[in-house]
Design a protein around this motif. Structure first.
Motif, PDB file in Angstrom:
ATOM      1  N   GLN A 209      31.179  55.495  52.355  1.00 50.57           N
ATOM      2  CA  GLN A 209      30.996  56.603  53.280  1.00 50.57           C
ATOM      3  C   GLN A 209      32.035  56.572  54.401  1.00 50.57           C
ATOM      4  OE1 GLN A 209      26.853  56.451  54.504  1.00 50.57           O
ATOM      5  NE2 GLN A 209      26.260  57.797  52.816  1.00 50.57           N
ATOM      6  N   ASP A 210      32.352  55.388  54.913  1.00 47.22           N
ATOM      7  CA  ASP A 210      33.372  55.258  55.960  1.00 47.22           C
ATOM      8  C   ASP A 210      34.732  55.726  55.453  1.00 47.22           C
ATOM      9  OD1 ASP A 210      31.502  54.269  57.694  1.00 47.22           O
ATOM     10  OD2 ASP A 210      32.148  52.166  57.535  1.00 47.22           O
ATOM     11  N   ILE A 211      35.086  55.305  54.246  1.00 51.45           N
ATOM     12  CA  ILE A 211      36.369  55.704  53.673  1.00 51.45           C
ATOM     13  C   ILE A 211      36.407  57.210  53.448  1.00 51.45           C
ATOM     14  CG2 ILE A 211      37.839  55.515  51.615  1.00 51.45           C
ATOM     15  CD1 ILE A 211      36.776  52.597  51.365  1.00 51.45           C
ATOM     16  N   ALA A 212      35.297  57.773  52.985  1.00 49.35           N
ATOM     17  CA  ALA A 212      35.226  59.217  52.761  1.00 49.35           C
ATOM     18  C   ALA A 212      35.482  59.981  54.055  1.00 49.35           C
ATOM     19  CB  ALA A 212      33.868  59.590  52.171  1.00 49.35           C
ATOM     20  N   ALA A 213      34.858  59.523  55.150  1.00 49.90           N
ATOM     21  CA  ALA A 213      35.057  60.176  56.446  1.00 49.90           C
ATOM     22  C   ALA A 213      36.508  60.045  56.899  1.00 49.90           C
ATOM     23  CB  ALA A 213      34.114  59.567  57.482  1.00 49.90           C
ATOM     24  N   GLU A 214      37.107  58.904  56.626  1.00 48.85           N
ATOM     25  CA  GLU A 214      38.487  58.650  57.059  1.00 48.85           C
ATOM     26  C   GLU A 214      39.491  59.534  56.329  1.00 48.85           C
ATOM     27  OE1 GLU A 214      41.638  54.911  57.069  1.00 48.85           O
ATOM     28  OE2 GLU A 214      39.476  54.512  57.207  1.00 48.85           O
ATOM     29  N   VAL A 215      39.261  59.756  55.034  1.00 51.83           N
ATOM     30  CA  VAL A 215      40.241  60.522  54.239  1.00 51.83           C
ATOM     31  C   VAL A 215      39.851  61.992  54.084  1.00 51.83           C
ATOM     32  CG1 VAL A 215      40.936  58.451  52.977  1.00 51.83           C
ATOM     33  CG2 VAL A 215      39.179  59.962  52.001  1.00 51.83           C
ATOM     34  N   GLY A 216      38.721  62.384  54.654  1.00 50.23           N
ATOM     35  CA  GLY A 216      38.300  63.779  54.584  1.00 50.23           C
ATOM     36  C   GLY A 216      37.847  64.207  53.205  1.00 50.23           C
ATOM     37  N   ALA A 217      37.094  63.337  52.545  1.00 51.31           N
ATOM     38  CA  ALA A 217      36.603  63.630  51.200  1.00 51.31           C
ATOM     39  C   ALA A 217      35.121  63.294  51.136  1.00 51.31           C
ATOM     40  CB  ALA A 217      37.373  62.805  50.163  1.00 51.31           C
ATOM     41  N   THR A 218      34.486  63.623  50.010  1.00 51.77           N
ATOM     42  CA  THR A 218      33.099  63.225  49.817  1.00 51.77           C
ATOM     43  C   THR A 218      33.061  61.811  49.248  1.00 51.77           C
ATOM     44  OG1 THR A 218      32.943  64.009  47.529  1.00 51.77           O
ATOM     45  CG2 THR A 218      32.498  65.622  49.294  1.00 51.77           C
ATOM     46  N   ALA A 219      31.895  61.187  49.345  1.00 49.06           N
ATOM     47  CA  ALA A 219      31.741  59.834  48.800  1.00 49.06           C
ATOM     48  C   ALA A 219      32.004  59.831  47.298  1.00 49.06           C
ATOM     49  CB  ALA A 219      30.337  59.309  49.099  1.00 49.06           C
ATOM     50  N   GLY A 220      31.523  60.860  46.615  1.00 50.15           N
ATOM     51  CA  GLY A 220      31.745  60.947  45.179  1.00 50.15           C
ATOM     52  C   GLY A 220      33.222  61.050  44.832  1.00 50.15           C
ATOM     53  N   GLN A 221      33.957  61.817  45.600  1.00 49.55           N
ATOM     54  CA  GLN A 221      35.396  61.945  45.351  1.00 49.55           C
ATOM     55  C   GLN A 221      36.119  60.624  45.563  1.00 49.55           C
ATOM     56  OE1 GLN A 221      36.203  65.198  48.030  1.00 49.55           O
ATOM     57  NE2 GLN A 221      36.249  66.704  46.369  1.00 49.55           N
ATOM     58  N   VAL A 222      35.699  59.869  46.579  1.00 44.16           N
ATOM     59  CA  VAL A 222      36.315  58.561  46.841  1.00 44.16           C
ATOM     60  C   VAL A 222      36.068  57.616  45.664  1.00 44.16           C
ATOM     61  CG1 VAL A 222      36.134  56.476  48.268  1.00 44.16           C
ATOM     62  CG2 VAL A 222      36.307  58.733  49.340  1.00 44.16           C
ATOM     63  N   VAL A 223      34.840  57.616  45.151  1.00 41.11           N
ATOM     64  CA  VAL A 223      34.510  56.743  44.019  1.00 41.11           C
ATOM     65  C   VAL A 223      35.357  57.098  42.796  1.00 41.11           C
ATOM     66  CG1 VAL A 223      32.724  56.170  42.335  1.00 41.11           C
ATOM     67  CG2 VAL A 223      32.171  56.214  44.775  1.00 41.11           C
ATOM     68  N   LEU A 224      35.435  58.375  42.478  1.00 42.66           N
ATOM     69  CA  LEU A 224      36.203  58.792  41.300  1.00 42.66           C
ATOM     70  C   LEU A 224      37.688  58.489  41.473  1.00 42.66           C
ATOM     71  CD1 LEU A 224      34.450  62.204  40.497  1.00 42.66           C
ATOM     72  CD2 LEU A 224      34.108  59.990  39.369  1.00 42.66           C
ATOM     73  N   ARG A 225      38.221  58.744  42.682  1.00 38.59           N
ATOM     74  CA  ARG A 225      39.636  58.468  42.918  1.00 38.59           C
ATOM     75  C   ARG A 225      39.931  56.966  42.814  1.00 38.59           C
ATOM     76  NH1 ARG A 225      44.279  61.065  42.220  1.00 38.59           N
ATOM     77  NH2 ARG A 225      44.695  59.123  41.101  1.00 38.59           N
TER      78      ARG A 225
END
Length: 285
Positions: A209-225
């Motif tokens: 969730q922290d990374i998602a907020a930092e990169v401006g994406a959703t948590a799901g998008q961060v996981v897939l990326r």
């Protein structure tokens, strides 16, 4: 169409496959047809089904309707289906494949997989040999496996003399199967993750969730990326239009080395690990 560029991977048989696609497990009938058509409109070109899912007919209808409408050409689409353990063996595999092709309504299949090794039955080698024969007849482009582990992969490669192009396995943050992926890399086998979002369980993780907020994406998008950055193919399942778009746009997310390392470290945390049946024991009937 979504603004995207889905990366692809080249198999050990020199064919290419998009690294992101749509999984269809538990999608049925009209819901499945709608989801596949909407996915095509968004830009999805890879679709995963199986005999077990009982939706090959719905997937096939959506695809053939899209071909007829001119939305996409057959050679632009990559379709995967799988043979269930009840049809292992020469005759069963041939029967299952013919039934799948009849339901899909396609003239050839891009990728055919053994769904589970089912070592108790002892027929995965015979099954793969028959898949290779069907491939030689021109109706299957590539052959692979799902839920295999190192011992069964080694056995298959040694006895058949053909290396599967892909192994589709449970894989997600907290359970990225590093040892199995190393085996895959050493043998030129593509790793594909089913349930890459762990049915949403990993989305609540504070690091993600922290990374998602930092990169401006959703948590799901961060996981897939994160998985895509490791060269892992992903087939998240959803029938919701907004989720279809969200998952596809994960290819536009950028993660740095520190982000990747934080998510990789989840493999060492308690409370993470395999969430679904162990292929060394499943199916047990």
């Amino acid at each position: 169409m979504t603004n995207f560029a889905v990366p692809s991977v080249t198999f050990n048989d020199d064919r290419e496959m998009p690294l992101l696609g749509l999984g269809t497990y538990k999608m049925q009938g009209k819901e499945c047809e709608r989801a596949v058509r909407e996915a095509i409109e968004l830009g999805y070109r890879k679709f995963d089904t199986a005999t077990l899912y009982d939706n090959e007919e719905a997937v096939g209808k959506a695809l053939t309707d899209a071909f007829a409408a001119g939305d996409v050409d057959r050679d632009e689409v990559f379709v995967t289906t799988k043979v269930w353990h009840t049809h292992h063996g020469e005759e069963g595999t041939t029967q299952a494949f013919q039934e799948s092709m009849g339901k899909l309504g396609l003239d050839y299949l891009d990728l055919y997989l053994i769904h589970w090794p089912y070592p108790q039955g002892g027929r995965y080698v015979e099954t793969f040999e028959q898949m290779a024969k069907l491939q030689g007849m021109g109706q299957i482009a590539s052959i692979g496996v799902a839920n295999f582990y190192e011992e069964t992969l080694e056995d298959l490669i040694t006895k058949v003399g053909i290396t599967p192009v892909l192994n589709q396995v449970e894989l997600h943050p907290g359970f990225t199967q590093a040892e199995l992926r190393k085996f895959h890399a050493d043998h030129d086998v593509v790793t594909e993750a089913w349930s890459p979002l762990a049915r949403g369980v990993v989305l609540g993780n504070p690091d993600i969730q922290d990374i998602a907020a930092e990169v401006g994406a959703t948590a799901g998008q961060v996981v897939l990326r994160h998985l895509l950055n490791h060269g892992i193919s992903v087939i998240p399942k959803t029938s919701q239009p907004e989720r279809l778009k969200e998952n596809l746009e994960s290819v536009n997310v950028e993660l740095n080395d520190e982000h990747m390392a934080r998510i990789d470290a989840l493999d060492t945390r308690k409370g993470f690990g395999r969430m679904f049946p162990d292929p060394r024991r499943f199916p047990d009937v």
